[in-house]
Design an enzyme around this catalytic site. Structure first.
Site, short mmCIF file in Angstrom:
data_model
loop_
_atom_site.label_atom_id
_atom_site.label_comp_id
_atom_site.label_asym_id
_atom_site.label_seq_id
_atom_site.Cartn_x
_atom_site.Cartn_y
_atom_site.Cartn_z
N LEU A 196 -21.44 0.34 -3.49
CA LEU A 196 -22.39 0.02 -2.76
C LEU A 196 -22.89 1.10 -2.08
CD1 LEU A 196 -21.72 -3.96 -2.38
CD2 LEU A 196 -23.42 -3.15 -3.99
N SER A 208 -13.11 -5.21 0.11
CA SER A 208 -14.16 -4.49 -0.31
C SER A 208 -15.73 -5.14 -0.03
CB SER A 208 -13.54 -4.57 -1.59
OG SER A 208 -14.31 -3.52 -2.37
N PRO A 209 -16.18 -4.61 0.62
CA PRO A 209 -17.73 -5.29 1.27
C PRO A 209 -18.40 -4.10 0.67
CG PRO A 209 -16.45 -3.77 3.73
CD PRO A 209 -15.72 -4.65 2.49
N LEU A 210 -18.12 -2.32 0.45
CA LEU A 210 -19.18 -2.25 -0.12
C LEU A 210 -18.77 -2.18 -2.21
CD1 LEU A 210 -18.39 0.52 2.47
CD2 LEU A 210 -20.69 -1.06 2.07
N GLY A 211 -17.79 -3.20 -2.22
CA GLY A 211 -18.16 -3.20 -3.85
C GLY A 211 -17.52 -2.05 -4.04
N ARG A 212 -16.45 -1.61 -3.80
CA ARG A 212 -14.90 -0.65 -4.03
C ARG A 212 -15.97 0.74 -4.32
NH1 ARG A 212 -11.57 -3.34 -8.65
NH2 ARG A 212 -11.84 -6.25 -7.37
N GLY A 213 -16.85 0.98 -3.11
CA GLY A 213 -17.29 2.00 -2.99
C GLY A 213 -19.12 2.05 -3.66
N TYR A 266 0.67 -0.95 -0.45
CA TYR A 266 -0.01 0.29 0.01
C TYR A 266 0.75 1.43 0.40
CZ TYR A 266 -4.07 -2.66 1.83
OH TYR A 266 -4.97 -3.80 1.25
#
Length: 319
Positions: A211, A204-209, A53
């Site tokens: 969602l 990425s549980p928010l679909g890379r943002g 990163y």
């Protein structure tokens, strides 16, 4: 914030993890300090980073904050190795030499003598899995890592690594992309983890943002999709298939009088074998929204979201 055991190990992690992908680049030191402080104050423990990163910048910044901002003992520190920087960019290298050298460099940047969880970030087709697992075993036996695992590996690799580590050690975790927009891990990785007692961390549980529903009408100027170095990361989820899932999510959220972010996170955290979901807020305001996302979804909502987001499954998983 709740805690869950990481698989069948004795390690417990907060259901939300704080990701540091943007630290040292899009997230500056002041915001990072606020993010870390607010996360721990809310009961969060799992802090996720990687040597890759920002080419080490995220680890360096996190290392500067451990001590002055939060106590080392108050966090479960997770980092990853296996992507080596060259003049031509990142190269996957999970050899013993690269992994252990990378781990020592990570420890120096983080200002600690051990990490709580150390993961191999990506499969390396050029290195025998036995060699990679040998490095994981040595990291535990030398005290550099308390627990070890894999990230972005297939189900068969997960099973093989767990077998190679036994009986002296356990494969504690697999960290994989998992959201309503990416459910491929349900075919083999999730069943393997369940059978082996391995904890699953969803990145990425928010679909890379996507969602969060902020891309429904346009691409905000301050979003990742508008960023020169992250636009390609978001682009795969800006098509028609993803849009249908987002619209269903928005409908569900409106019916529950909650935000799409809250419903998307609740869906991931309700999945079998998931110990925690790693979110990567760039700003304290984004983190504050995620911290309020504790929600139990009605069965009917889960079923509807399952149906609209169902991955294609064929032989041999389904006959």
């Amino acid at each position: 914030m709740l805690e869950r055991p990481l698989g069948t190990t004795g390690l417990r992690v907060s259901t939300l993890g704080l990701g540091t992908l943007t630290w040292g680049r899009d997230t500056d030191g002041d915001d990072a300090a606020t993010l870390l402080r607010d996360f721990v104050d809310a009961g969060g423990t799992l802090v996720d980073t990687a040597a890759s990163y920002g080419q080490g910048a995220a680890e360096e910044l996190l290392g500067e904050l451990i001590g002055p901002v939060v106590d080392r003992d108050d966090i479960v520190l997770c980092t990853k190795a296996g992507i080596r920087r060259t003049a031509d960019g990142g190269v996957v290298d999970a050899s013993r030499r690269a992994l252990l050298t990378g781990l020592d460099q990570s420890l120096r940047r983080l200002g600690t003598d051990h990490v709580d969880l150390w993961l191999v970030q990506s499969p390396d087709p050029q290195t025998p899995l036995e060699e990679t697992v040998g490095a994981l075993r040595f990291a535990v036996e030398s005290g550099r890592a308390r627990y070890v695992g894999l990230s972005n590996h297939a189900g068969w690799q997960t099973a093989r690594a767990a077998t190679l580590l036994e009986p002296e050690h356990a494969l504690a975790a697999v960290e994989v992309e998992y959201s309503l927009l990416e459910r491929g891990v349900e075919r083999e990785v999730v069943p393997a983890a369940a059978a082996l007692g391995v904890g699953l961390l969803a990145w990425s549980p928010l679909g890379r943002g996507v969602l969060t529903a902020k891309y429904r009408r346009t691409v905000p100027a301050d979003s990742r999709a508008a960023s020169a170095h992250l636009a390609g990361f978001v682009a795969p989820y800006l098509g028609a298939d993803a849009a249908a899932v987002v619209e269903a999510l928005v409908t569900a959220a409106d019916g529950l009088e909650r935000s799409p972010l809250e419903v998307a996170l609740a869906w991931v955290l309700s999945r079998p074998q998931v110990s925690g979901a790693v979110v990567g807020p760039r700003t304290p305001a984004q983190l504050a929204t995620a911290l309020t996302a504790a929600l139990d979804l009605p069965d009917a909502i889960v079923a509807a979201l399952d149906e609209v987001s169902a991955p294609e499954i064929g032989y041999p998983e389904r006959r």
